[in-house]
Design a protein around this motif. Structure first.
Motif, PDB file in Angstrom:
ATOM      1  N   LEU A 135       0.806  -1.219   0.000  1.00 25.31           N
ATOM      2  CA  LEU A 135       0.000   0.000   0.000  1.00 25.31           C
ATOM      3  C   LEU A 135       0.841   1.272   0.000  1.00 25.31           C
ATOM      4  CD1 LEU A 135      -2.734  -1.144   2.551  1.00 25.31           C
ATOM      5  CD2 LEU A 135      -2.984  -0.953   0.069  1.00 25.31           C
ATOM      6  N   ASP A 136       1.883   1.295  -0.838  1.00 28.42           N
ATOM      7  CA  ASP A 136       2.708   2.499  -1.034  1.00 28.42           C
ATOM      8  C   ASP A 136       3.522   2.900   0.194  1.00 28.42           C
ATOM      9  OD1 ASP A 136       1.901   2.791  -3.646  1.00 28.42           O
ATOM     10  OD2 ASP A 136       0.390   4.309  -3.214  1.00 28.42           O
ATOM     11  N   ASP A 137       3.822   1.970   1.090  1.00 28.57           N
ATOM     12  CA  ASP A 137       4.772   2.303   2.154  1.00 28.57           C
ATOM     13  C   ASP A 137       6.079   2.790   1.540  1.00 28.57           C
ATOM     14  OD1 ASP A 137       2.998   1.438   4.072  1.00 28.57           O
ATOM     15  OD2 ASP A 137       4.252  -0.198   4.816  1.00 28.57           O
ATOM     16  N   PHE A 138       6.798   3.615   2.290  1.00 26.21           N
ATOM     17  CA  PHE A 138       8.198   3.882   1.986  1.00 26.21           C
ATOM     18  C   PHE A 138       8.984   3.484   3.231  1.00 26.21           C
ATOM     19  CE2 PHE A 138      12.187   5.784   1.141  1.00 26.21           C
ATOM     20  CZ  PHE A 138      12.280   5.837  -0.246  1.00 26.21           C
ATOM     21  N   ALA A 139      10.020   2.642   3.050  1.00 21.30           N
ATOM     22  CA  ALA A 139      10.755   2.090   4.193  1.00 21.30           C
ATOM     23  C   ALA A 139      12.242   2.380   4.053  1.00 21.30           C
ATOM     24  CB  ALA A 139      10.522   0.585   4.300  1.00 21.30           C
ATOM     25  N   TRP A 140      12.904   2.525   5.168  1.00 25.28           N
ATOM     26  CA  TRP A 140      14.345   2.745   5.165  1.00 25.28           C
ATOM     27  C   TRP A 140      14.943   2.194   6.450  1.00 25.28           C
ATOM     28  CZ3 TRP A 140      10.617   6.314   6.075  1.00 25.28           C
ATOM     29  CH2 TRP A 140      10.725   7.158   7.188  1.00 25.28           C
ATOM     30  N   GLU A 141      16.255   1.954   6.415  1.00 29.03           N
ATOM     31  CA  GLU A 141      16.924   1.379   7.576  1.00 29.03           C
ATOM     32  C   GLU A 141      18.429   1.600   7.470  1.00 29.03           C
ATOM     33  OE1 GLU A 141      17.148  -2.997   7.802  1.00 29.03           O
ATOM     34  OE2 GLU A 141      16.377  -3.052   5.748  1.00 29.03           O
ATOM     35  N   ASN A 142      19.086   1.422   8.615  1.00 27.39           N
ATOM     36  CA  ASN A 142      20.533   1.246   8.639  1.00 27.39           C
ATOM     37  C   ASN A 142      20.829   0.041   9.521  1.00 27.39           C
ATOM     38  OD1 ASN A 142      20.223   2.230  11.246  1.00 27.39           O
ATOM     39  ND2 ASN A 142      21.321   4.137  10.880  1.00 27.39           N
ATOM     40  N   ASP A 143      22.039  -0.066  10.024  1.00 22.99           N
ATOM     41  CA  ASP A 143      22.395  -1.224  10.836  1.00 22.99           C
ATOM     42  C   ASP A 143      21.886  -1.118  12.268  1.00 22.99           C
ATOM     43  OD1 ASP A 143      24.181   0.948  10.901  1.00 22.99           O
ATOM     44  OD2 ASP A 143      25.806  -0.265  11.685  1.00 22.99           O
ATOM     45  N   LYS A 144      21.218  -0.021  12.627  1.00 22.18           N
ATOM     46  CA  LYS A 144      20.733   0.176  13.993  1.00 22.18           C
ATOM     47  C   LYS A 144      19.220   0.077  14.125  1.00 22.18           C
ATOM     48  CE  LYS A 144      24.888   0.982  15.555  1.00 22.18           C
ATOM     49  NZ  LYS A 144      25.579  -0.049  16.369  1.00 22.18           N
ATOM     50  N   LEU A 154      -2.458   3.672   1.109  1.00 18.69           N
ATOM     51  CA  LEU A 154      -2.959   3.386   2.454  1.00 18.69           C
ATOM     52  C   LEU A 154      -4.046   4.381   2.848  1.00 18.69           C
ATOM     53  CD1 LEU A 154      -2.631   1.560   4.960  1.00 18.69           C
ATOM     54  CD2 LEU A 154      -1.011   3.244   5.844  1.00 18.69           C
ATOM     55  N   ALA A 155      -3.952   5.610   2.366  1.00 22.34           N
ATOM     56  CA  ALA A 155      -4.939   6.638   2.708  1.00 22.34           C
ATOM     57  C   ALA A 155      -6.236   6.487   1.926  1.00 22.34           C
ATOM     58  CB  ALA A 155      -4.351   8.023   2.455  1.00 22.34           C
ATOM     59  N   ALA A 156      -6.183   5.800   0.799  1.00 23.97           N
ATOM     60  CA  ALA A 156      -7.361   5.716  -0.067  1.00 23.97           C
ATOM     61  C   ALA A 156      -8.461   4.882   0.576  1.00 23.97           C
ATOM     62  CB  ALA A 156      -6.965   5.112  -1.409  1.00 23.97           C
ATOM     63  N   LEU A 167      -5.364   4.380   6.607  1.00 25.94           N
ATOM     64  CA  LEU A 167      -4.721   5.239   7.598  1.00 25.94           C
ATOM     65  C   LEU A 167      -4.266   6.512   6.909  1.00 25.94           C
ATOM     66  CD1 LEU A 167      -3.644   5.761  10.457  1.00 25.94           C
ATOM     67  CD2 LEU A 167      -1.535   4.561   9.795  1.00 25.94           C
ATOM     68  N   VAL A 168      -4.730   7.641   7.411  1.00 25.90           N
ATOM     69  CA  VAL A 168      -4.348   8.944   6.866  1.00 25.90           C
ATOM     70  C   VAL A 168      -3.462   9.619   7.894  1.00 25.90           C
ATOM     71  CG1 VAL A 168      -5.168  11.165   6.020  1.00 25.90           C
ATOM     72  CG2 VAL A 168      -6.505   9.094   5.585  1.00 25.90           C
ATOM     73  N   THR A 169      -2.168   9.708   7.591  1.00 25.42           N
ATOM     74  CA  THR A 169      -1.209  10.299   8.531  1.00 25.42           C
ATOM     75  C   THR A 169       0.104  10.584   7.819  1.00 25.42           C
ATOM     76  OG1 THR A 169      -0.029  10.006  10.636  1.00 25.42           O
ATOM     77  CG2 THR A 169      -0.302   8.062   9.292  1.00 25.42           C
ATOM     78  N   SER A 170       0.802  11.612   8.256  1.00 21.76           N
ATOM     79  CA  SER A 170       2.175  11.864   7.807  1.00 21.76           C
ATOM     80  C   SER A 170       3.167  11.543   8.917  1.00 21.76           C
ATOM     81  CB  SER A 170       2.339  13.316   7.357  1.00 21.76           C
ATOM     82  OG  SER A 170       1.954  14.217   8.393  1.00 21.76           O
ATOM     83  N   GLY A 171       2.731  10.771   9.918  1.00 21.94           N
ATOM     84  CA  GLY A 171       3.626  10.346  10.985  1.00 21.94           C
ATOM     85  C   GLY A 171       4.673   9.357  10.496  1.00 21.94           C
ATOM     86  N   LEU A 172       5.755   9.225  11.256  1.00 20.37           N
ATOM     87  CA  LEU A 172       6.867   8.345  10.912  1.00 20.37           C
ATOM     88  C   LEU A 172       6.897   7.160  11.882  1.00 20.37           C
ATOM     89  CD1 LEU A 172       9.698  10.995  10.280  1.00 20.37           C
ATOM     90  CD2 LEU A 172       7.988  10.104   8.666  1.00 20.37           C
ATOM     91  N   ASP A 173       7.015   5.967  11.334  1.00 18.79           N
ATOM     92  CA  ASP A 173       6.997   4.736  12.116  1.00 18.79           C
ATOM     93  C   ASP A 173       8.424   4.262  12.406  1.00 18.79           C
ATOM     94  OD1 ASP A 173       5.952   2.535  13.424  1.00 18.79           O
ATOM     95  OD2 ASP A 173       5.346   1.482  11.608  1.00 18.79           O
ATOM     96  N   GLY A 228      -0.042  17.670   7.395  1.00 20.24           N
ATOM     97  CA  GLY A 228      -0.366  17.111   6.102  1.00 20.24           C
ATOM     98  C   GLY A 228      -0.831  15.678   6.222  1.00 20.24           C
ATOM     99  N   VAL A 229      -0.998  15.037   5.080  1.00 21.11           N
ATOM    100  CA  VAL A 229      -1.440  13.644   5.042  1.00 21.11           C
ATOM    101  C   VAL A 229      -0.304  12.800   4.458  1.00 21.11           C
ATOM    102  CG1 VAL A 229      -3.865  14.290   4.912  1.00 21.11           C
ATOM    103  CG2 VAL A 229      -2.576  13.960   2.786  1.00 21.11           C
ATOM    104  N   ASN A 230      -0.610  11.603   4.058  1.00 18.83           N
ATOM    105  CA  ASN A 230       0.383  10.667   3.536  1.00 18.83           C
ATOM    106  C   ASN A 230       1.188  11.306   2.405  1.00 18.83           C
ATOM    107  OD1 ASN A 230      -1.971   9.484   4.746  1.00 18.83           O
ATOM    108  ND2 ASN A 230      -1.152   7.476   4.216  1.00 18.83           N
ATOM    109  N   TYR A 231       2.465  10.907   2.283  1.00 16.85           N
ATOM    110  CA  TYR A 231       3.310  11.515   1.255  1.00 16.85           C
ATOM    111  C   TYR A 231       2.680  11.320  -0.125  1.00 16.85           C
ATOM    112  CZ  TYR A 231       5.188   7.021  -0.392  1.00 16.85           C
ATOM    113  OH  TYR A 231       5.313   5.777  -0.941  1.00 16.85           O
TER     114      TYR A 231
END
Length: 403
Positions: A135-144, A154-156, A167-173, A228-231
Motif C-alpha cells: 500500500l505504497d509504504d516507503f521504508a528505510w533502515e541502517n544497521d541500527k 494506504l490513505a485511499a 490510515l491517513v497520517t504523515s507520521g513516521l513509524d 499534512g497527510v500521507n506523502y
C-alpha cells in the motif's frame, strides 16, 4: 554538511599537468569536541578526488586509514544520465566513508588511492525503497534501526467489496532491530502478523496512528497543530552502503488559512540511531511559520502498560518507554534551532521557526534496549545531546597530494 578546507599545496599543484598527478590523496579530518563521534561520515567532493587522481574509477579505488586498513566507501551518483567520455566522474557527487572518533581523539588521517584490483562490494548498511506491495509504504533502515511511512494507497478508501487498511497520517513509524543486517525486505516478505512479534531480528511495536509518530512535523499556531497527510511522491538520491538519501513530497495542506507544502530530505547514515531530516516548507508570505516536530504520547502496543519518561532540554525532546513484556525503547527528536516545547492531545512537540523555501534541519529516530547497546534513559539522553553537539561542530576536512 562538512566544511572543506583544501590545503594550499594541493591548490597550487592543480596547475601542473595531470600526467604528474600524485597517485594518493591525503585526507585529514579534525574536530573540536571531547566526546566520542561514532560512525562519523566523511564527505569529499568527487571533483577533488578526480583532481588528484584523474581518471579514477569508483570500482578501482581504496580508502585507507592511518594503519593501512581498507575502509568501506561509497560514491554518490548525482547525474546518472550524464555522459562522461573523458572519465572525469562528472556524474558523481561525493566520496563517503566513516571513522569512529574515540573520546578525546580530535584528528584522523586517511588516504585515497587508485588500485589495480577491483574494490570489494561492501555490506549495505543504509538502504531505502518504495514498497508498492504494501500500500505504497516507503521504508528505510541502517544497521541500527528501521523506519517506514505511508503513501497514497494506504490513505485511499476501500473500494466496495474490498477489505483494506485505511490510515491517513504523515507520521513516521519505527521498526526496532536486534541485528545489524538489512531486514526491511525480509519483514515485508514474511508479513504483518510476523513482524509484529519478535522472532529473533526485532519487531514492529511502535504506535503511530494519527500522531506524528517518531519525528513527523506540522505547523503550530500556539494552540493547534496543522498536519499534512500521507506523502504524495518520493525520490531516492543515494542508496548505501554507507549512506542512503531520499525525499518525500507532501502536497499542500491548510495550516489555519495558510496553504503549506513540504519536502523532507532524509540522510540515513550507517551506525546512527537518529536520521538527519531537512524539511523544506513552502508557503506564501515572508513571515516564517512555527514548525513542530513530534513524538507520539502513547507510543506502545496495547497491554504494555508503558512507563514513559520525557525529557525536554534545549535542542532535545525525547522519551524513554518502559514496557511490560517488550523491554524498553527510546525515541528522540533533536532540533538544533529549537525555540521551545508544546503538547497537543496526541503529541509531545518541539518547536522551531521555518522560512518558506529554506530547509529546517533536525534529527529523529529511536533505539531498543533489547538490541543491547542503548539500555537506559541516561544513555539515550547522552546520545541525543551528543547529536546536537556534533551538529554544531562538524568535522573539518583537509586535502593534500601525497607522493
Amino acid at each position: 554538511m562538512k566544511r572543506l578546507i583544501l590545503a594550499a599545496a594541493l591548490a597550487a599543484s592543480f596547475s601542473a599537468p595531470s600526467v604528474h598527478a600524485a597517485e594518493r590523496l591525503a585526507v585529514t579530518v579534525e574536530h573540536d569536541l571531547a566526546i566520542a563521534r561514532p560512525s562519523e561520515t566523511i564527505s569529499i567532493p568527487w571533483s577533488e578526488v578526480n583532481a588528484v587522481l584523474p581518471g579514477a574509477l569508483i570500482q578501482k579505488i581504496a580508502v585507507k586509514d592511518a594503519q593501512g586498513r581498507v575502509l568501506p566507501h561509497q560514491v554518490t551518483n548525482v547525474a546518472p544520465l550524464a555522459k562522461d567520455p573523458k572519465n572525469a566522474g562528472i556524474a558523481y557527487g561525493e566520496l563517503l566513508f566513516q571513522h569512529s572518533f574515540a573520546p578525546g581523539e580530535k584528528r584522523a588521517a586517511f588516504t585515497v588511492e587508485k588500485t589495480e584490483a577491483l574494490a570489494p562490494v561492501f555490506p549495505v548498511k543504509a538502504f531505502a525503497r518504495y514498497v508498492p506491495e504494501r500500500l505504497d509504504d516507503f521504508a528505510w533502515e541502517n544497521d541500527k534501526i528501521a523506519h517506514r511511512t505511508y503513501g497514497p494507497a494506504l490513505a485511499a478508501p476501500a473500494q466496495p467489496g474490498v477489505t483494506k487498511e485505511v490510515l491517513v497520517t504523515s507520521g513516521l513509524d519505527l521498526w526496532f532491530k536486534r541485528v545489524d543486517y538489512p531486514i526491511v525486505d525480509r519483514w515485508y516478505n514474511k508479513g504483518h502478523d510476523h513482524y509484529h512479534h519478535d522472532e529473533g531480528e526485532g519487531m514492529d511495536m511502535y504506535n503511530v496512528g494519527k500522531s506524528r509518530g517518531a519525528g513527523g512535523t506540522g505547523v503550530w499556531d500556539g494552540k493547534q497543530l496543522y498536519t499534512g497527510v500521507n506523502y504524495a511522491s518520493w525520490k531516492v538520491l543515494a542508496n548505501g552502503p554507507v549512506r542512503a538519501v531520499f525525499e518525500l513530497h507532501y502536497a499542500n495542506w491548510d495550516a489555519g488559512g495558510r496553504q503549506v507544502s513540504e519536502v523532507k530530505r532524509f540522510t540515513v547514515d550507517a551506525g546512527h540511531y537518529l536520521d538527519r531530516i531537512d524539511s523544506t516548507f513552502s508557503f506564501t508570505g515572508s513571515e516564517p511559520v512555527t514548525v513542530a516536530a513530534g513524538l507520539n504520547r502513547t507510543p506502545s502496543d496495547k497491554g504494555q502498560n508503558p512507563q514513559i519518561a520525557t525529557r525536554r532540554e534545549g535542542a532535545v525532546l525525547l522519551q524513554w518507554v518502559g514496557q511490560a513484556s517488550n523491554d524498553a525503547f527510546g525515541t528522540a527528536v533533536v532540533v538544533p534551532g529549537a525555540e521551545g516545547f508544546a503538547q497537543d492531545a496526541l503529541n509531545e512537540l518541539i518547536l522551531a521557526k521555518a522560512s518558506s523555501g529554506k530547509p529546517l534541519r533536525y534529527y529523529a529516530g529511536g533505539a531498543w534496549s533489547r538490541a543491547g547497546e542503548i539500555t537506559s534513559l541516561e544513555q539515550w539522553l547522552r546520545l541525543a545531546q551528543d547529536t546536537a553537539a556534533r551538529d554544531g561542530n562538524p568535522v573539518r576536512v583537509t586535502l593534500a597530494r601525497k607522493p
